[in-house]
Design a protein around this motif. Structure first.
Motif, mmCIF file in Angstrom:
data_model
loop_
_atom_site.group_PDB
_atom_site.id
_atom_site.type_symbol
_atom_site.label_atom_id
_atom_site.label_comp_id
_atom_site.label_asym_id
_atom_site.label_seq_id
_atom_site.Cartn_x
_atom_site.Cartn_y
_atom_site.Cartn_z
ATOM 1 N N PRO A 63 0.841 -1.197 0.000
ATOM 2 C CA PRO A 63 0.000 0.000 0.000
ATOM 3 C C PRO A 63 0.875 1.245 0.000
ATOM 4 C CG PRO A 63 -0.072 -1.088 2.138
ATOM 5 C CD PRO A 63 0.766 -1.940 1.242
ATOM 6 N N THR A 64 0.441 2.270 -0.726
ATOM 7 C CA THR A 64 1.178 3.524 -0.786
ATOM 8 C C THR A 64 0.260 4.665 -0.386
ATOM 9 O OG1 THR A 64 0.618 3.916 -3.096
ATOM 10 C CG2 THR A 64 2.626 2.676 -2.670
ATOM 11 N N VAL A 65 0.850 5.822 -0.154
ATOM 12 C CA VAL A 65 0.073 7.003 0.172
ATOM 13 C C VAL A 65 -0.821 7.325 -1.021
ATOM 14 C CG1 VAL A 65 0.212 9.449 0.746
ATOM 15 C CG2 VAL A 65 1.894 7.868 1.662
ATOM 16 N N GLY A 66 -2.051 7.662 -0.765
ATOM 17 C CA GLY A 66 -2.974 8.008 -1.843
ATOM 18 C C GLY A 66 -3.887 6.871 -2.250
ATOM 19 N N GLY A 67 -3.805 5.740 -1.567
ATOM 20 C CA GLY A 67 -4.741 4.655 -1.826
ATOM 21 C C GLY A 67 -4.411 3.777 -3.007
ATOM 22 N N THR A 68 -3.159 3.730 -3.417
ATOM 23 C CA THR A 68 -2.779 2.838 -4.504
ATOM 24 C C THR A 68 -2.008 1.656 -3.935
ATOM 25 O OG1 THR A 68 -0.728 4.037 -4.910
ATOM 26 C CG2 THR A 68 -2.653 4.699 -6.204
ATOM 27 N N SER A 95 -4.717 1.706 -8.561
ATOM 28 C CA SER A 95 -5.528 2.544 -7.697
ATOM 29 C C SER A 95 -6.637 1.702 -7.100
ATOM 30 C CB SER A 95 -6.140 3.698 -8.491
ATOM 31 O OG SER A 95 -7.023 4.416 -7.677
#
Length: 125
Positions: A63-68, A95
C-alpha cells in the motif's frame, strides 16, 4: 468449489490480513490466490479465473500514500543445486480508491469486507 464459494470462505482471512500492520505472506493454491489478488485489486470475482498466478512466483502488494497498491512480481528460480534466486519480473501501480461519485453510483457499501463490485448482479453478501 466455485470462485464465489472460495471468496466467502476467505472472508475471515481477508479481515485478518487487513488488520495486520506487518507484512503478511500467503502461500496457497492458485484459485485461492486469484481470489485474494482480485479482492485487493478490486477485480470482479467473475474475472478471478483470468488472473495469472504462475508457479514459483512471488507477488508483493505494497500500500502507498494516496490509496494505490504498488505491485512487484518476482520469479523464484531454483537451480539443480537447490539454491534459489529471485528475478524482478514487473512493477505496477494500481488505484484502489473510489471517488465519492463512484460510491454514490454503486450505492452504500456492504458490511462485509468483500467488495460489492466484485459480485455479479443479484449476489447477496
Amino acid at each position: 468449489e466455485s470462485y464465489f464459494d472460495v471468496m466467502s470462505r476467505l472472508e475471515p482471512v481477508v479481515v485478518e490480513i487487513e488488520s495486520q500492520v506487518k507484512p503478511v505472506v500467503v502461500i496457497s493454491h492458485a484459485d485461492t490466490l486469484q481470489v485474494l489478488y482480485s479482492y485487493f485489486l478490486g477485480i470482479p470475482i467473475v474475472e478471478s479465473s483470468q488472473v495469472l498466478i504462475h508457479k514459483h512466483e512471488i507477488i508483493e502488494l505494497l500500500p502507498t500514500v494516496g490509496g494505490t497498491l504498488h505491485q512487484e512480481r518476482y520469479s523464484l528460480d531454483v537451480g539443480d543445486d537447490g539454491v534459489g534466486s529471485l528475478e524482478l519480473l514487473s512493477a505496477d501501480m494500481f488505484s484502489i480508491l473510489h471517488t465519492a461519485e463512484e460510491e454514490q453510483a454503486t450505492g452504500p457499501t456492504v458490511s462485509s469486507p468483500l467488495r460489492k463490485e466484485m459480485l455479479p448482479p443479484g449476489y447477496l453478501v
